[in-house]
Design an enzyme around this catalytic site. Structure first.
Site, mmCIF file in Angstrom:
data_model
loop_
_atom_site.group_PDB
_atom_site.id
_atom_site.type_symbol
_atom_site.label_atom_id
_atom_site.label_comp_id
_atom_site.label_asym_id
_atom_site.label_seq_id
_atom_site.Cartn_x
_atom_site.Cartn_y
_atom_site.Cartn_z
ATOM 1 N N LYS A 182 -14.531 4.564 -35.831
ATOM 2 C CA LYS A 182 -15.415 4.116 -36.918
ATOM 3 C C LYS A 182 -16.433 5.187 -37.285
ATOM 4 C CE LYS A 182 -16.672 0.734 -34.240
ATOM 5 N NZ LYS A 182 -17.209 -0.495 -33.628
ATOM 6 N N THR A 215 -27.493 -2.958 -41.779
ATOM 7 C CA THR A 215 -26.130 -2.746 -41.268
ATOM 8 C C THR A 215 -25.908 -3.411 -39.911
ATOM 9 O OG1 THR A 215 -26.827 -0.697 -40.214
ATOM 10 C CG2 THR A 215 -25.907 -0.498 -42.426
ATOM 11 N N GLY A 217 -24.620 -5.590 -37.186
ATOM 12 C CA GLY A 217 -23.431 -6.437 -37.028
ATOM 13 C C GLY A 217 -22.149 -5.881 -37.629
ATOM 14 N N THR A 218 -22.176 -4.675 -38.172
ATOM 15 C CA THR A 218 -20.949 -4.136 -38.804
ATOM 16 C C THR A 218 -19.806 -3.982 -37.798
ATOM 17 O OG1 THR A 218 -21.867 -1.912 -38.562
ATOM 18 C CG2 THR A 218 -21.951 -2.877 -40.762
ATOM 19 N N GLY A 219 -20.129 -3.432 -36.621
ATOM 20 C CA GLY A 219 -19.075 -3.177 -35.627
ATOM 21 C C GLY A 219 -18.467 -4.479 -35.119
ATOM 22 N N CYS A 220 -19.338 -5.462 -34.830
ATOM 23 C CA CYS A 220 -18.854 -6.768 -34.342
ATOM 24 C C CYS A 220 -17.989 -7.435 -35.408
ATOM 25 C CB CYS A 220 -20.042 -7.687 -34.041
ATOM 26 S SG CYS A 220 -21.165 -7.014 -32.809
HETATM 27 N N1 LIG Z 1 -23.503 2.358 -44.772
HETATM 28 C C1 LIG Z 1 -22.215 2.060 -44.661
HETATM 29 N N2 LIG Z 1 -21.407 2.011 -45.754
HETATM 30 C C2 LIG Z 1 -20.093 1.672 -45.638
HETATM 31 N N3 LIG Z 1 -19.497 1.363 -44.476
HETATM 32 C C3 LIG Z 1 -20.253 1.410 -43.358
HETATM 33 C C4 LIG Z 1 -21.639 1.762 -43.372
HETATM 34 N N4 LIG Z 1 -22.122 1.690 -42.089
HETATM 35 C C5 LIG Z 1 -21.101 1.299 -41.312
HETATM 36 N N5 LIG Z 1 -19.966 1.149 -42.053
HETATM 37 C C6 LIG Z 1 -18.656 0.695 -41.595
HETATM 38 O O1 LIG Z 1 -18.892 -0.380 -40.686
HETATM 39 C C7 LIG Z 1 -17.916 -0.406 -39.662
HETATM 40 C C8 LIG Z 1 -18.604 -0.380 -38.307
HETATM 41 O O2 LIG Z 1 -18.871 0.959 -37.983
HETATM 42 P P1 LIG Z 1 -20.004 1.497 -37.023
HETATM 43 O O3 LIG Z 1 -21.308 1.197 -37.662
HETATM 44 O O4 LIG Z 1 -19.671 2.918 -36.750
HETATM 45 O O5 LIG Z 1 -19.787 0.630 -35.734
HETATM 46 P P2 LIG Z 1 -20.811 0.162 -34.586
HETATM 47 O O6 LIG Z 1 -21.614 -0.942 -35.212
HETATM 48 O O7 LIG Z 1 -19.904 -0.327 -33.506
HETATM 49 O O8 LIG Z 1 -21.628 1.335 -34.184
HETATM 50 C C9 LIG Z 1 -17.012 0.798 -39.944
HETATM 51 O O9 LIG Z 1 -15.888 0.352 -40.694
HETATM 52 C C10 LIG Z 1 -17.898 1.729 -40.779
HETATM 53 O O10 LIG Z 1 -17.152 2.593 -41.612
HETATM 54 C C1 LIG Z 2 -25.008 -9.172 -28.464
HETATM 55 C C2 LIG Z 2 -24.717 -7.933 -29.243
HETATM 56 N N1 LIG Z 2 -23.448 -7.452 -29.273
HETATM 57 C C3 LIG Z 2 -23.165 -6.340 -29.992
HETATM 58 C C4 LIG Z 2 -24.158 -5.662 -30.673
HETATM 59 C C5 LIG Z 2 -23.817 -4.444 -31.515
HETATM 60 O O1 LIG Z 2 -23.946 -4.751 -32.887
HETATM 61 P P1 LIG Z 2 -23.308 -3.891 -34.106
HETATM 62 O O2 LIG Z 2 -22.151 -4.684 -34.635
HETATM 63 O O3 LIG Z 2 -24.430 -3.746 -35.108
HETATM 64 O O4 LIG Z 2 -22.859 -2.584 -33.529
HETATM 65 C C6 LIG Z 2 -25.455 -6.188 -30.641
HETATM 66 N N2 LIG Z 2 -26.478 -5.600 -31.306
HETATM 67 N N3 LIG Z 2 -25.703 -7.326 -29.919
#
Ligand SMILES: Nc1ncnc2c1ncn2[C@@H]1O[C@H](COP(=O)(O)OP(=O)(O)O)[C@@H](O)[C@H]1O
Ligand SMILES: Cc1ncc(COP(=O)(O)O)c(N)n1
Length: 273
Positions: A182, A215, A217-220
């Site tokens: 990601k 942003t 919760g995007t990863g979850c």
């Molecule tokens: N500002 C943004 N614009 C578009 N897509 C985003 C943005 N930030 C995160 N993403 C997308 O959200 C998803 C989660 O990515 P990321 O933020 O790297 O994960 P995590 O939350 O686990 O660190 C990926 O598909 C990433 O490309």
């Molecule tokens: C309980 C819990 N699990 C996972 C994440 C990661 O969140 P994100 O989706 O923003 O990377 C978080 N902040 N809290």
């Protein structure tokens, strides 16, 4: 005569932490499952006191409690897919691995929550090792962010080519079926780009960068959406591509709540501006 209407629905399980602020973790996963018309079940691994500004406390659940939650769901209801999120420590990871194995849980999406998007390590070194050696090899789809992909591949990731090399290295080293590196932790437009590798196809999943600070919760949401799509019967790549699009819609409709990073908006078709 029984006039009750019943319907068969796909079922997914999230094995993750609770976020009191409702933006990430179990709360984000269950909303994502619901959006996809998948019945959501859960096994809570830890409880965080968290809001849009950060995490102020984390309490681990007892390993027996985690075991029993997974057992209760699998023995009665059954699941077509599952995802793992925040697993906190080595004991929890080992417990979850055992349950996944015992219940032969299919279509497992592993979000290897180890380092935040800003680069802060969230679990200790022992737990990182256990995650890599025992849980990740069970993954159908693995979804590391930039920093997690660096740890797992041993490569520094600064460019799109680095993301591609990391995806290929992780696939080869860790024996997952498919990996999605990601881009959220990258610089500039690369933040909207993820790299997919399944041993055959190397794909760039491109979406426009969304200019928002909200942003959380995007990863979850991404890993839960992949699990939901797999529970519905999609192929691996289609599940990932559609999940990425879902995250983009949710980001475009992020919620401006709290004083820090607000959460993405999971029910965007219903949100009135
Ligand atoms: N500002 C943004 N614009 C578009 N897509 C985003 C943005 N930030 C995160 N993403 C997308 O959200 C998803 C989660 O990515 P990321 O933020 O790297 O994960 P995590 O939350 O686990 O660190 C990926 O598909 C990433 O490309
Ligand atoms: C309980 C819990 N699990 C996972 C994440 C990661 O969140 P994100 O989706 O923003 O990377 C978080 N902040 N809290």
């Amino acid at each position: 005569m029984n006039t009750t209407k019943t319907s068969k629905v796909p079922v997914a399980l999230t094995i993750a932490g609770s976020d009191s602020g409702g933006g990430a973790g179990i709360q984000a996963d269950l909303r994502t499952f619901a959006f996809h018309c998948v019945h959501g079940t859960s096994a809570i691994t830890c409880v965080t006191a968290q809001n849009t500004l950060g995490v102020t406390r984390v309490d681990a659940m007892a390993k027996e409690a985690i075991e029993q939650q997974i057992k209760a769901v699998c023995e009665d209801i059954g699941v077509q897919a599952a995802k793992t999120g925040m697993l906190l420590n080595q004991e929890i990871i080992t417990t979850v691995v055992k349950q996944i194995d015992t219940h032969a849980i299919p279509n497992l999406v592993v979000d290897p929550v180890m380092v935040s998007r800003t680069g802060a390590q969230l679990i200790d070194d022992e737990a990182v090792k256990t995650l890599r050696d025992s849980l990740i090899p069970l993954a159908t789809v693995l979804t590391p962010n930039r920093y997690e992909a660096q740890i797992l591949s041993g490569l520094e990731i600064k460019s799109l080519d680095d993301m591609k090399a990391a995806a290929q290295t992780i696939h080869e080293k860790l024996k997952v079926k498919a990996v999605l590196v990601k881009g959220g932790g990258m610089q500039g437009s690369l933040r909207g780009i993820d790299i997919w590798f399944d041993g055959k196809n190397l794909e760039t999943l491109f979406t426009q960068l969304v200019a928002t600070k909200n942003t959380h919760g995007t990863g979850c949401t991404l890993s839960a959406a992949i699990a939901a799509n797999l529970a519905r019967g999609d192929s691996l790549f289609k599940a990932a591509r559609q999940a990425k699009e879902y995250v983009s819609y949710a980001l475009n409709n992020a919620l401006d709540i709290g004083k820090g990073q607000g959460p993405v908006g999971h029910f965007f078709p219903l949100l009135k501006k």
